[in-house]
Scaffold this active site. Structure first.
Site, short mmCIF file in Angstrom:
data_model
loop_
_atom_site.label_atom_id
_atom_site.label_comp_id
_atom_site.label_asym_id
_atom_site.label_seq_id
_atom_site.Cartn_x
_atom_site.Cartn_y
_atom_site.Cartn_z
N HIS A 19 -1.01 12.72 5.94
CA HIS A 19 -2.32 12.80 5.19
C HIS A 19 -2.95 11.56 5.07
O HIS A 19 -2.82 10.79 5.84
CB HIS A 19 -1.75 13.27 3.77
CG HIS A 19 -0.80 12.37 3.02
ND1 HIS A 19 -1.22 11.30 2.73
CD2 HIS A 19 0.41 12.62 2.54
CE1 HIS A 19 -0.25 10.67 2.03
NE2 HIS A 19 0.61 11.34 1.75
N HIS A 22 -1.27 8.15 5.03
CA HIS A 22 -0.72 7.65 6.27
C HIS A 22 -1.88 7.29 7.22
O HIS A 22 -1.89 6.09 7.83
CB HIS A 22 0.06 8.55 6.73
CG HIS A 22 1.07 9.49 5.98
ND1 HIS A 22 0.95 10.73 5.83
CD2 HIS A 22 2.21 8.83 5.35
CE1 HIS A 22 2.10 10.86 5.05
NE2 HIS A 22 2.89 9.92 4.73
N CYS A 127 19.17 9.87 -8.12
CA CYS A 127 18.01 10.68 -8.15
C CYS A 127 18.29 11.54 -6.70
O CYS A 127 18.12 10.57 -5.53
CB CYS A 127 16.76 10.24 -8.06
SG CYS A 127 15.28 11.11 -7.80
N CYS A 144 13.89 10.23 -13.80
CA CYS A 144 13.16 9.37 -12.56
C CYS A 144 11.75 9.17 -12.65
O CYS A 144 11.04 10.22 -12.95
CB CYS A 144 13.65 10.34 -11.18
SG CYS A 144 12.63 9.72 -9.92
N LYS A 296 -3.82 11.92 -8.34
CA LYS A 296 -2.66 11.76 -7.25
C LYS A 296 -2.67 13.04 -6.23
O LYS A 296 -2.67 13.98 -6.74
CB LYS A 296 -1.55 11.58 -8.22
CG LYS A 296 -0.41 11.05 -7.17
CD LYS A 296 0.84 10.74 -8.03
CE LYS A 296 2.03 10.42 -7.23
NZ LYS A 296 3.20 10.43 -7.87
N LYS A 299 0.98 18.48 -3.58
CA LYS A 299 1.28 19.73 -3.10
C LYS A 299 0.77 20.74 -4.02
O LYS A 299 0.12 21.48 -3.72
CB LYS A 299 2.69 19.86 -2.45
CG LYS A 299 2.64 20.10 -0.91
CD LYS A 299 3.81 20.77 -0.75
CE LYS A 299 4.48 20.14 0.88
NZ LYS A 299 5.91 20.44 1.21
O1 ME8 Z 1 7.89 5.84 2.31
N1 ME8 Z 1 -2.18 5.88 -0.52
O2 ME8 Z 1 7.32 7.00 3.91
P1 ME8 Z 1 6.05 7.93 3.66
C1 ME8 Z 1 -2.31 4.93 0.35
N2 ME8 Z 1 9.68 6.45 5.14
N3 ME8 Z 1 -1.29 5.00 1.13
C2 ME8 Z 1 -0.40 5.93 0.99
C3 ME8 Z 1 -0.62 7.06 0.21
C4 ME8 Z 1 -1.62 7.05 -0.46
N4 ME8 Z 1 -1.86 7.95 -1.39
N5 ME8 Z 1 0.56 7.84 0.47
C5 ME8 Z 1 1.24 7.40 1.52
C6 ME8 Z 1 8.13 6.13 3.52
N6 ME8 Z 1 0.69 6.36 1.82
C7 ME8 Z 1 9.33 5.48 4.26
C8 ME8 Z 1 8.89 4.35 4.72
S1 ME8 Z 1 9.46 1.99 6.43
C9 ME8 Z 1 10.68 1.19 6.92
C10 ME8 Z 1 9.81 3.71 5.51
C11 ME8 Z 1 1.10 5.51 3.23
O3 ME8 Z 1 5.85 8.89 4.43
C12 ME8 Z 1 1.57 4.03 2.67
O4 ME8 Z 1 1.64 3.18 3.87
O5 ME8 Z 1 6.53 8.04 2.12
C13 ME8 Z 1 2.98 4.18 2.16
O6 ME8 Z 1 3.66 2.93 2.03
C14 ME8 Z 1 3.63 5.10 3.37
O7 ME8 Z 1 2.33 5.92 3.51
C15 ME8 Z 1 4.64 6.10 2.65
O8 ME8 Z 1 4.85 6.87 3.61
#
Ligand code: ME8
Length: 637
Positions: A19, A22, A127, A144, A296, A299
């Site tokens: 999304h 990312h 959690c 949580c 925020k 889904k």
């Molecule tokens: O946490 N605004 O993966 P994840 C800005 N797998 N950036 C955002 C965002 C938002 N609303 N939502 C997600 C994980 N991100 C773990 C990480 S690393 C060793 C393991 C981005 O799929 C942002 O970079 O939940 C956030 O830190 C990351 O996606 C979290 O992705």
């Protein structure tokens, strides 16, 4: 001097497709790496997917797939998204790959042998959504904080990493390095967190409860905790200690993450590295979170913004918006309307018009070939100075991941160039044969400025940059920041008219309300004698909010005031015939409306770059002043 640079994004969970959030992180990392490469640095860029753990196993089961098949599919969607967004990563790591599992197991074994891990029993609030234990203090109203669900008390035997013994070391490490975690607010957040005891980290899950993970090499009854597995991707992707890529890049590693995963990266990861005998990373760069239309993304709200449809609809304006609209480290809000506003103002209007004007001038007045310049005047020196200034500001901003500041600096240069076109008026010079040399100098300066602008833009808007270079007959040639040296555009090179780089987009509000407007107009008595104009014609007038920062009388004039106004990041001078109606001092701080794209004019020796709107009736005059606060630069329509 060339530097080496290794930048990572988080590896994204495969429990949902990519999304906006990312895309934001990945686009920033891409921009940074492109910029470093332009600067001549050796930059290595890693992204990937995080594929183990309970959440993934459950998502797969819900979809009736095996975890591996499910992970393959979603990981593929990430890979495809980055490819279609033109992301220039060097590697894409998946935690289900053998190369990763091997290194995770090697590190676990090393820690186990060194006595850094122990087997113990722990009972606590767990959690399942977060896949971790919560202390009582971390819970909010007993729930949580992320999932708003009560945790389950579980007591089980597991392996633990002696993380607590690294607490003092970690606090000192952070304190001694002011830019280790940046921006500072996140450094402070972690230092505050580290004021309470750092507990040992549970690094395993019993196989009886979870199979989808990397088996512990020293106990087949357990798999590795997903965060312990995931963080190691940054090491395993380089082949681990001893591998050439690792030895080249690891000493220069910087992570880029969202604020949601600050704790594992700032509190767990450095102790893990230290215990494994590996150098700690150089910097942790932490960005803020995007909301969508003030909410925020979720889904259940159905408001998840997906990158590919945005890219298809708006092209590179999507990337531009993410980089331009957010202050690094702070939260931002996404809306299609705000994107369209930026597209129209910055890309269609400021940049698009400049490129189309300059290339058209070169085609019309130099037969489509860059002319040889004659002697330069102060005006050309000003253009060159503005270019140098932009270059310096972009450089400084990029040292701090301040993409927004870098783009503001580039857009100031675009403003200077647009005003240079207005003030030199090549179409007037073209009327007199005696002014040919001057015209050639102006046209060369414009062509050369566009060439440099394309280089400055290359990391931020790679496709647009290439299109500008294409119009200048320079497509496909490699570029670097060194090419910003003035005078590299060869006279004689063929130029093509650049079609609209970014066609203006009608926003939903404009298109949705145009019918209403027409209706309202039809039933209203027309008060003026002006012919009707279309919405498009009206849209050509760039009306903006401007803040008066200084106001002075124009010498020897009874009627004129010289106003210095701020329009967005830009400061301009306007001359207004309002001296008989307003005390200059009373105007400072007022927000007025100006015509921002009016050709400049010289009034009593002062260059006026726009016009202030005022209502006039007989001898009465009233400025159009805003009735509520809105930042200068906002569009008026
Ligand atoms: O946490 N605004 O993966 P994840 C800005 N797998 N950036 C955002 C965002 C938002 N609303 N939502 C997600 C994980 N991100 C773990 C990480 S690393 C060793 C393991 C981005 O799929 C942002 O970079 O939940 C956030 O830190 C990351 O996606 C979290 O992705």
């Amino acid at each position: 001097m060339a530097r080496t640079f290794y930048l990572t994004t988080p590896i994204y969970y495969v429990n949902a497709p990519p999304h906006l959030g990312h895309a934001y992180t990945t686009i920033m990392a891409d921009t940074m790496c492109l910029y470093r490469r332009l600067a001549g640095d050796l930059a290595y860029f890693l992204t990937g997917t995080d594929e183990h753990g309970d959440n993934i196993a459950r998502a797969a089961a819900t979809g009736g797939q095996t975890p591996q098949a499910y992970a393959d599919r979603i990981s593929g969607a990430f890979r495809e998204t980055w490819q279609r967004l033109g992301i220039s990563h060097d590697d894409f790591i998946r935690t289900t790959e053998e190369r990763h599992k091997r290194i995770v197991q090697a590190i676990l074994q090393k820690l186990y042998d060194a006595g850094e891990l122990y087997f113990g029993e722990y009972g606590g609030n767990y959690c399942f959504g977060c896949e971790r234990y919560y202390t009582d203090k971390e819970l909010v109203d007993g729930k949580c904080p992320d999932h708003q669900t009560p945790p389950t008390f579980i007591k089980e035997q597991n392996y633990f990493f002696r993380m607590s013994r690294y607490q003092e070391w970690l606090v000192r490490y952070i304190q001694e390095r002011p830019d280790f975690i940046r921006p500072e607010r996140y450094r402070n957040e972690i230092l505050a967190f580290l004021r309470t005891p750092l507990e040992d980290l549970c690094i395993s899950r019993p196989k009886s409860r979870l199979q989808w993970g990397i088996p512990l090499p020293f106990d087949a009854n357990f798999v590795t905790y997903v965060w312990f597995d995931a963080l190691i991707n940054y090491v395993s992707a380089l082949g681990g200690p001893g591998a050439e890529t690792f030895e080249t890049f690891w000493p220069h590693v910087q992570h880029l993450i969202g604020k949601d995963i600050l704790k594992p990266h700032a509190a767990y990861w450095p102790p893990m590295l230290k215990a494994a005998g590996l150098p700690v990373y150089q910097h942790l760069n932490v960005h803020g979170y995007w909301t969508v239309n003030g909410q925020k993304m979720s889904k259940s709200l159905g408001n998840i913004a997906e990158p590919l449809p945005m890219q298809e609809k708006y092209g590179e304006a999507f990337r531009y918006f993410l980089l331009r609209e957010s202050v690094f480290g702070l939260d931002s809000d996404f809306s299609e309307e705000a994107l369209v506003a930026r597209l129209n103002a910055d890309l269609a209007n400021d940049l698009g018009n400049l490129v189309s004007r300059v290339t058209t001038l070169l085609v019309n007045f130099a037969k489509g070939a860059v002319p040889r310049p004659g002697p330069e005047t102060a005006r050309e020196s000003e253009v060159r100075a503005s270019l140098e200034k932009a270059r310096g500001e972009v450089h400084d901003a990029m040292e701090e991941f301040a993409f927004q500041r870098a783009l503001i600096a580039i857009w100031e240069l675009i403003g200077v160039l647009n005003r240079y076109v207005d003030s030199t008026a090549p179409w007037v010079l073209a009327k007199e044969a005696a002014k040919r040399e001057r015209l050639d100098t102006v046209l060369y300066t414009l062509g050369e400025s566009l060439r440099c602008l394309a280089i400055l833009l290359a990391a931020f808007l790679p496709i647009t940059s290439e299109r500008i270079r294409q119009a200048l007959g320079l497509a496909g040639t490699p570029i670097s920041l060194d090419d910003l040296a003035w005078g590299k555009l060869p006279p004689g090179i063929r130029v093509l008219k650049a079609s609209a780089l970014f066609p203006r987009v009608m926003s939903a509000v404009e298109t949705g309300s145009s019918g209403e407007r027409a209706g309202a107009r039809a039933s209203t008595q027309r008060s003026g004698a002006q012919p009707r104009i279309s919405l498009e014609e009206f849209a050509k007038v760039d009306l903006r909010v401007a803040e008066v920062v200084a106001a002075d009388r124009v010498e020897k004039s009874k009627k004129l005031l010289k106003l210095t106004v701020r329009v967005g990041a830009e400061t301009r001078t306007l001359v207004a015939g309002i001296a008989e109606h307003y005390d200059p001092a009373a105007l400072v701080g007022k927000k007025v409306v100006v015509v921002a794209n009016l050709e400049s004019a010289t009034l009593m020796g002062v260059i006026s770059e726009g016009m202030v709107l005022a209502a006039v009736e007989g001898s009465h005059l009233a400025l159009v002043i805003l009735d509520r606060d809105i930042p200068p630069g906002a569009k008026v329509r």
